[in-house]
Write an enzyme that holds these catalytic residues in place. Structure first.
Site, PDB file in Angstrom:
ATOM      1  N   THR A 124       2.741   4.825  -5.247  1.00 33.74           N
ATOM      2  CA  THR A 124       3.606   3.715  -4.837  1.00 33.74           C
ATOM      3  C   THR A 124       3.448   2.528  -5.776  1.00 33.74           C
ATOM      4  O   THR A 124       2.343   2.045  -6.015  1.00 33.74           O
ATOM      5  CB  THR A 124       3.234   3.268  -3.416  1.00 33.74           C
ATOM      6  OG1 THR A 124       3.356   4.392  -2.535  1.00 33.74           O
ATOM      7  CG2 THR A 124       4.121   2.133  -2.943  1.00 33.74           C
ATOM      8  N   GLU A 125       4.568   2.056  -6.328  1.00 32.89           N
ATOM      9  CA  GLU A 125       4.596   0.883  -7.214  1.00 32.89           C
ATOM     10  C   GLU A 125       3.601   1.011  -8.375  1.00 32.89           C
ATOM     11  O   GLU A 125       3.073   0.022  -8.880  1.00 32.89           O
ATOM     12  CB  GLU A 125       4.324  -0.405  -6.422  1.00 32.89           C
ATOM     13  CG  GLU A 125       5.138  -0.550  -5.145  1.00 32.89           C
ATOM     14  CD  GLU A 125       6.636  -0.546  -5.365  1.00 32.89           C
ATOM     15  OE1 GLU A 125       7.072  -0.867  -6.482  1.00 32.89           O
ATOM     16  OE2 GLU A 125       7.366  -0.203  -4.413  1.00 32.89           O
ATOM     17  N   LEU A 126       3.326   2.266  -8.779  1.00 31.42           N
ATOM     18  CA  LEU A 126       2.415   2.588  -9.885  1.00 31.42           C
ATOM     19  C   LEU A 126       0.992   2.070  -9.652  1.00 31.42           C
ATOM     20  O   LEU A 126       0.256   1.787 -10.603  1.00 31.42           O
ATOM     21  CB  LEU A 126       2.956   2.059 -11.223  1.00 31.42           C
ATOM     22  CG  LEU A 126       4.331   2.581 -11.648  1.00 31.42           C
ATOM     23  CD1 LEU A 126       4.663   2.104 -13.064  1.00 31.42           C
ATOM     24  CD2 LEU A 126       4.409   4.094 -11.576  1.00 31.42           C
TER      25      LEU A 126
END
Length: 435
Positions: free
Chosen positions: A145-147
């Site tokens: 998630t979101e890197l």
């Protein structure tokens, strides 16, 4: 020849309805169905469906073209509910053999930061969903998630069998190094890191339709030229972005679809090709190890996780989730587990972000405090439901023991019912023989 690894993120949360204090204990339905359907159908019609049609045309026309997707389980659920034709559209893309579906957490959550058990459960759920719907083998590459990434997360994912992780090429981690190489985790040498090139991605996400930008106009020639003239040894770039860049963040009239159509059409002129994360693991070698002691993401200048857990509102909500997680899972109540899962989405915590608040463009709330109050009202009701089934006076270990006993009893009942059924069949057969 230089390569572009083109990755798109697709996620939609289940937004919460206006849930007031007096609803606690009286109503157990939390989703804003009208808003969720309206948002999903609008984005599907503006972005997902036309973008999928365009990509399918490009995949058929250019054998060298390939693309990857990070699909959250919640986005897939909403495709099934609101736009079943989208599932068929993605199946067509996957059938080309040049579309990779990356692993991620089912609810697009930040559970990797606070609950390793929840994180592992969601990773397995997402891969199971992809396998059931699209018939794909589990991906070798994970895209959190979101890197979001750290050394601890690398160890967790390595234990789950992932060979590669996509994360941000943060300057404070890289120093003088370039994001256009493969690296390995300092704590897990068998785990390869593929880094997002933020500068080149921002040509599309931030500058494409920004008339005031010094980069405007952004053309396929400009992007391909910059990839072609990367320093020697930098053989690829990872462009990771929200799929909504096609049609939502950049409206169709800006020429964004024509831009993407031109990329594979002109790529050969610039000696540029396309690849996927898994192919990069096979084609490129790591040039060194990276240590990331504190979690990073692709958000903001700091590339930290503060967008989701940086203030006391977010931290309080997350701590409440973490503290009750084991008890919720011990109950094995399907409806409770579903509501619990939907509350894990990173979006709920992003709406509580107080940094540079001016009305977040994707937030349905008037302020982060409004978002916090609404979320905590919902969470309070859910925890009341947990308390009804398993009073907090019962220790979690004792609760687990009760659940195991109940499961054993259910299995024994099923076994006995099968025996009774078999005996009845035998008696029926004997009766027929006597007659």
């Amino acid at each position: 020849m230089k390569k572009i690894c083109l990755c798109f993120q697709i996620h939609q949360p289940y937004r919460l309805r206006r849930y007031r204090f007096f609803d606690i204990g009286n109503s157990h339905y939390y989703s804003d169905d009208y808003l969720n359907e309206e948002v999903f159908e609008r984005i599907a019609d503006t972005c997902y469906l036309p973008a999928n049609r365009m990509l399918l045309e490009l995949l058929k026309a250019y054998p060298d073209f390939s693309v990857s997707f990070s699909l959250s389980g919640l986005a897939i659920e909403q495709m099934e509910y609101y736009k079943p034709e989208l599932i068929d559209s993605f199946k067509e893309l996957v059938a080309t053999g040049r579309v990779e579906l990356l692993a991620e957490s089912y609810a697009h959550s930040i559970s990797s930061l606070y609950d390793s058990v929840e994180f592992r459960n969601q990773v397995r759920m997402q891969q199971t969903k992809l396998r059931e719907l699209f018939g794909v083998s589990p991906s070798r590459v994970f895209c959190n998630t979101e890197l979001i990434y750290s050394d601890d997360i690398a160890l967790e994912l390595s234990a789950l069998g992932y060979e590669g992780i996509i994360t941000e090429g943060a300057k404070h981690v890289l120093g003088w190094k370039s994001p256009n190489y493969l690296y390995t985790s300092a704590v897990s040498p068998k785990t390869t890191l593929l880094l997002h090139n933020a500068n080149l991605t921002e040509l599309i996400t931030s500058h494409f339709s920004n008339y005031a930008s010094a980069e405007y106009p952004v053309t396929a020639d400009k992007l391909l030229g910059r990839v072609k003239w990367l320093p020697e040894g930098e053989d690829f770039v990872c462009l990771y972005m929200n799929y909504e860049v096609l049609g939502v963040m950049n409206r169709p009239e800006t020429g964004i679809f024509e831009f993407f159509r031109a990329l594979p059409a002109l790529a050969a002129n610039y000696e540029v090709s396309f690849t996927t994360p898994s192919r990069l693991l096979d084609e490129e070698k790591s040039v060194g190890a990276l240590s990331v002691a504190y979690p990073i993401s692709w958000a903001g200048e700091e590339k930290s996780t503060n967008e989701w857990n940086g203030n006391i509102l977010q931290q309080g909500a997350i701590e409440k989730l973490r503290a009750w997680g084991e008890r919720v899972h011990a109950l094995e109540d399907r409806r409770l587990l579903q509501d619990w899962l939907y509350l894990q989405s990173a979006d709920h915590f992003y709406y509580m972000n107080t940094v540079n608040w001016g009305g977040h463009p994707f937030s349905p709330y008037s302020s982060p405090y409004d978002a916090f109050n609404n979320y905590m009202n919902v969470l309070s009701d859910l925890l009341l439901r947990v308390e009804e089934q398993a009073p907090s006076s019962i220790e979690t270990e004792e609760l687990n023991s009760y659940q195991q006993t109940i499961r054993a009893q259910d299995e024994q009942i099923t076994h006995l019912e099968n025996e009774v059924h078999q005996l009845r069949k035998q008696l029926s057969s004997l009766s027929e023989i006597k007659q």
